[in-house]
Scaffold this motif. Structure first.
Motif, short mmCIF file in Angstrom:
data_model
loop_
_atom_site.label_atom_id
_atom_site.label_comp_id
_atom_site.label_asym_id
_atom_site.label_seq_id
_atom_site.Cartn_x
_atom_site.Cartn_y
_atom_site.Cartn_z
N ALA A 44 0.83 -1.21 0.00
CA ALA A 44 0.00 0.00 0.00
C ALA A 44 0.86 1.25 0.00
O ALA A 44 0.57 2.23 -0.71
CB ALA A 44 -0.91 -0.02 1.22
N THR A 45 1.94 1.22 0.78
CA THR A 45 2.84 2.38 0.83
C THR A 45 3.50 2.62 -0.51
O THR A 45 3.58 3.76 -0.99
CB THR A 45 3.93 2.16 1.90
N PHE A 46 3.96 1.56 -1.15
CA PHE A 46 4.60 1.70 -2.46
C PHE A 46 3.60 2.18 -3.51
O PHE A 46 3.97 2.94 -4.41
CB PHE A 46 5.23 0.37 -2.88
N LEU A 47 2.34 1.76 -3.41
CA LEU A 47 1.33 2.25 -4.34
C LEU A 47 1.15 3.76 -4.19
O LEU A 47 1.05 4.48 -5.19
CB LEU A 47 0.00 1.54 -4.10
N ALA A 55 5.51 -2.38 -5.21
CA ALA A 55 4.18 -2.74 -4.71
C ALA A 55 3.78 -4.13 -5.21
O ALA A 55 3.27 -4.96 -4.45
CB ALA A 55 3.14 -1.71 -5.17
N ALA A 56 4.05 -4.39 -6.48
CA ALA A 56 3.73 -5.71 -7.05
C ALA A 56 4.55 -6.81 -6.39
O ALA A 56 4.03 -7.89 -6.07
CB ALA A 56 3.97 -5.69 -8.56
N GLU A 86 -3.84 -3.44 -8.90
CA GLU A 86 -3.60 -2.01 -9.07
C GLU A 86 -2.19 -1.74 -9.56
O GLU A 86 -1.96 -0.85 -10.40
CB GLU A 86 -3.87 -1.28 -7.75
N ALA A 87 -1.23 -2.50 -9.02
CA ALA A 87 0.17 -2.32 -9.44
C ALA A 87 0.36 -2.73 -10.90
O ALA A 87 0.99 -2.00 -11.69
CB ALA A 87 1.08 -3.13 -8.52
N TYR A 88 -0.17 -3.88 -11.27
CA TYR A 88 -0.05 -4.34 -12.65
C TYR A 88 -0.72 -3.37 -13.62
O TYR A 88 -0.20 -3.08 -14.70
CB TYR A 88 -0.70 -5.72 -12.80
N ARG A 89 -1.89 -2.87 -13.22
CA ARG A 89 -2.61 -1.93 -14.10
C ARG A 89 -1.79 -0.66 -14.30
O ARG A 89 -1.69 -0.16 -15.43
CB ARG A 89 -3.97 -1.61 -13.50
N ALA A 90 -1.22 -0.16 -13.23
CA ALA A 90 -0.41 1.06 -13.32
C ALA A 90 0.84 0.83 -14.18
O ALA A 90 1.31 1.75 -14.86
CB ALA A 90 -0.01 1.53 -11.93
N LEU A 91 1.35 -0.39 -14.15
CA LEU A 91 2.53 -0.74 -14.94
C LEU A 91 2.17 -1.08 -16.39
O LEU A 91 3.05 -1.43 -17.17
CB LEU A 91 3.25 -1.94 -14.30
#
Length: 219
Positions: A44-47, A55-56, A86-91
């Motif tokens: 969560a912090t890394f997001l 985050a991933a 969420e991490a994969y989507r952002a990437l």
């Protein structure tokens, strides 16, 4: 990061093979929950920091390490999957993000059925993911399934129901199906009159420009 992981694993392994392991075994679930909660917090912090790769990595570790001990339906694991998506989507790793969602949908369907309201969040994320990639043919049936669940569970006047209808308008407009988009818009307008919520101008104008690339944010 690596040192923290190694330390966490060492603690768990030490508990497993301790001479007094029989007395400690009942607390291993607590240890595992603390471990996954720790990595969920890190993720969560890394997001928030937009460090999506880290985050991933934390979410992946939480899932791979703890799922077999806590079970695939544990709330902590569900959060891990959400953060991983969420991490994969952002990437822009859309295939990986899709697989995470499909797994979440499968587990939820097995646990509570295929028409439960709790499925809506996963379905919406998956449809939004396809919409983001302009894969309208894939997004449409998922929004329709989501719409069916919402209408049965919370009613056609609920804001989430109307929002789902608006996303379908976005799809039909982008596909050049002006007639279908306008019919749905008329229905939305009728619903909004009942709820005293005005239709957004951006949505109205989008249906009159079907020949251009209309792609509002899918949120």
């Amino acid at each position: 990061m690596k040192r923290s992981i190694i330390c966490s694993i060492a603690i768990t392994v030490g508990l497993l093979f301790s001479p007094s392991s029989h007395a400690i075994l009942p607390t291993l679930k607590t240890v595992n929950e603390a471990l996954v909660n720790d990595f969920n917090q890190r993720s969560a912090t890394f997001l928030l920091q937009k460090d999506y790769a880290s985050a991933a990595a934390n979410a992946e570790f939480a899932i791979e390490t703890v799922e077999s001990n806590l079970g695939e339906n544990h709330p902590a694991i569900a959060l891990s999957r959400r953060q991983l998506f969420e991490a994969y989507r952002a990437l822009k790793q859309f295939e990986k993000a899709e697989n995470v969602l499909l797994r979440s949908i499968q587990i939820t369907e097995t646990a509570i059925g295929k028409d439960h309201l709790n499925l809506v969040l996963h379905l919406n994320d998956l449809a939004d993911l396809f919409l983001e990639q302009k894969q309208y043919d894939k997004a449409e049936p998922i929004y329709l399934r989501q719409l069916n669940i919402l209408e049965k569970s919370v009613g056609e006047l609920h804001p989430h129901t109307i929002l789902t209808l608006e996303k379908l308008v976005t799809i039909y407009t982008a596909q050049g199906n002006s007639e279908k988009a306008q019919q749905l818009l008329d229905h939305i307008n009728t619903l909004r009159k009942k709820t005293a919520i005005p239709m957004s101008r951006s949505l109205v104008s989008s249906t009159h420009s079907a020949d251009r690339d209309c792609y509002p944010s899918a949120t």
